[in-house]
Design an enzyme around this catalytic site. Structure first.
Site, PDB file in Angstrom:
ATOM      1  N   PRO A   2       0.833  -1.212   0.000  1.00 58.71           N
ATOM      2  CA  PRO A   2       0.000   0.000   0.000  1.00 58.71           C
ATOM      3  C   PRO A   2       0.868   1.262   0.000  1.00 58.71           C
ATOM      4  O   PRO A   2       1.732   1.420   0.853  1.00 58.71           O
ATOM      5  CB  PRO A   2      -0.793  -0.109   1.305  1.00 58.71           C
ATOM      6  CG  PRO A   2      -0.564  -1.490   1.819  1.00 58.71           C
ATOM      7  CD  PRO A   2       0.732  -1.960   1.246  1.00 58.71           C
ATOM      8  N   GLU A   3       0.647   2.112  -0.983  1.00 59.36           N
ATOM      9  CA  GLU A   3       1.376   3.373  -1.069  1.00 59.36           C
ATOM     10  C   GLU A   3       0.374   4.508  -0.860  1.00 59.36           C
ATOM     11  O   GLU A   3      -0.768   4.260  -0.491  1.00 59.36           O
ATOM     12  CB  GLU A   3       2.090   3.449  -2.424  1.00 59.36           C
ATOM     13  CG  GLU A   3       3.030   2.258  -2.604  1.00 59.36           C
ATOM     14  CD  GLU A   3       3.820   2.265  -3.895  1.00 59.36           C
ATOM     15  OE1 GLU A   3       3.939   3.321  -4.519  1.00 59.36           O
ATOM     16  OE2 GLU A   3       4.323   1.196  -4.266  1.00 59.36           O
ATOM     17  N   LYS A  56       2.320   7.748   4.084  1.00 58.85           N
ATOM     18  CA  LYS A  56       1.650   6.449   4.099  1.00 58.85           C
ATOM     19  C   LYS A  56       1.005   6.164   5.455  1.00 58.85           C
ATOM     20  O   LYS A  56       0.595   5.036   5.725  1.00 58.85           O
ATOM     21  CB  LYS A  56       2.662   5.342   3.779  1.00 58.85           C
ATOM     22  CG  LYS A  56       3.241   5.446   2.371  1.00 58.85           C
ATOM     23  CD  LYS A  56       4.070   4.209   2.081  1.00 58.85           C
ATOM     24  CE  LYS A  56       5.117   4.476   1.047  1.00 58.85           C
ATOM     25  NZ  LYS A  56       6.027   3.333   0.871  1.00 58.85           N
ATOM     26  N   ARG A 262      15.158  -3.603  -5.929  1.00 61.34           N
ATOM     27  CA  ARG A 262      13.723  -3.558  -6.221  1.00 61.34           C
ATOM     28  C   ARG A 262      13.451  -3.681  -7.721  1.00 61.34           C
ATOM     29  O   ARG A 262      14.188  -3.108  -8.538  1.00 61.34           O
ATOM     30  CB  ARG A 262      13.106  -2.231  -5.732  1.00 61.34           C
ATOM     31  CG  ARG A 262      13.378  -1.882  -4.280  1.00 61.34           C
ATOM     32  CD  ARG A 262      12.757  -2.860  -3.298  1.00 61.34           C
ATOM     33  NE  ARG A 262      11.317  -2.986  -3.431  1.00 61.34           N
ATOM     34  CZ  ARG A 262      10.432  -2.182  -2.846  1.00 61.34           C
ATOM     35  NH1 ARG A 262      10.848  -1.183  -2.088  1.00 61.34           N
ATOM     36  NH2 ARG A 262       9.141  -2.368  -3.019  1.00 61.34           N
TER      37      ARG A 262
END
Ligand SMILES: [Zn+2]
Length: 272
Positions: A2-3, A56, A262
């Site tokens: 979740p961003e 966030k 990433r």
């Protein structure tokens, strides 16, 4: 993961039910890793008056001016709102359950990398003052972005965009998409970015955040769910992330690489 858009979506969905009066709160036996601070525990009849977001962080504000909850969803966390308590299957990873006069709020987090803080005003203010301006705030403009790059000229653009001290709210898919929309190769050195590049980065941020919020966040294979347990549709708006063909030129194959550990996606023709 979740961003910013996903947290914003959950915030808006929970807000539809305000105010909420707490009837009870319960915890699973696996919350020791999740709950980072307990200055208070919400009592029966306490009113949740507002949900807000910073970066966030999802923030619960109570009528009691000394009570705040800050929730960071980590890798797989989400707040689910349901008419009754979730059943054993859906509620398997529910670690905090708040029964209210209207709905049941459940914090679900299979991987338990989230963080929850129950804070008094003093500690809440302290935590907020440590939390930087997030990328959706008005002051986060091209000039501000340029000043960050000037201060740190030897960073790799895409990896640096993930630094929450400077780009609060950006996560992995957003970082790839910012580089794409700004037509910049992810490996670009920050010191090489012009004022115009920063204007393009700012425009990219606005476009991506707005698009993702409109579609209730972005879900990748089995990941994020919104407050109603639904997947976000934001994946439709992505131009390079998890795409085979670049959605900007509709022609070139997207290159997947690993940058700073990433997964990173870019179009070799559109991004320079
Ligand atoms: Zn392209």
């Amino acid at each position: 993961m979740p961003e910013l858009p996903e947290v914003e979506t959950i915030k808006s969905q929970l807000s539809e039910f305000l105010p909420l009066e707490v009837q009870s709160i319960s915890f699973s036996d696996k919350t020791s890793r999740l709950i980072k601070q307990s200055d208070f525990i919400p009592q029966t009849n306490e009113i949740i008056r507002e949900f807000s977001r910073k970066g966030k962080f999802l923030i619960f504000k109570f009528d009691n001016p000394d009570h705040f909850i800050i929730s960071h969803l980590g890798m797989s966390g989400s707040w689910r709102i349901s008419p009754i308590k979730l059943d054993a299957i859906e509620g398997k990873h529910a670690h905090v359950v708040i029964v209210t006069n209207k709905k049941v709020l459940s914090y679900i987090d299979p991987r338990r990398f989230g963080k929850i803080y129950f804070l008094n005003k003093l500690n809440f203010d302290k935590k907020m003052s440590e939390s930087p301006m997030d990328i959706s705030e008005p002051g986060f403009d091209a000039q501000h972005i340029h000043s960050i790059f000037k201060k740190f000229p030897n960073k790799t653009l895409k990896t640096f965009l993930l630094d929450q001290k400077y780009f609060s709210g950006v996560g992995n898919y957003i970082a790839s998409e910012i580089c794409a929309r700004a037509k910049l190769v992810p490996t670009k050195l920050t010191g090489k970015l012009s004022q115009k590049d920063c204007l393009n980065i700012k425009a990219a941020i606005d476009l991506i955040i707005l698009g993702a919020i409109k579609t209730q966040g972005t879900t990748f294979g089995g990941g994020y769910r919104d407050a109603f347990g639904e997947k976000g549709e934001g994946v439709q708006h992505l131009v390079v992330f998890h795409q085979d063909i670049c959605q900007m030129c509709n022609k070139n194959k997207v290159i997947k690489s690993v940058l700073g550990g990433r997964g990173t996606y870019h179009c070799p023709k559109c991004q320079k």
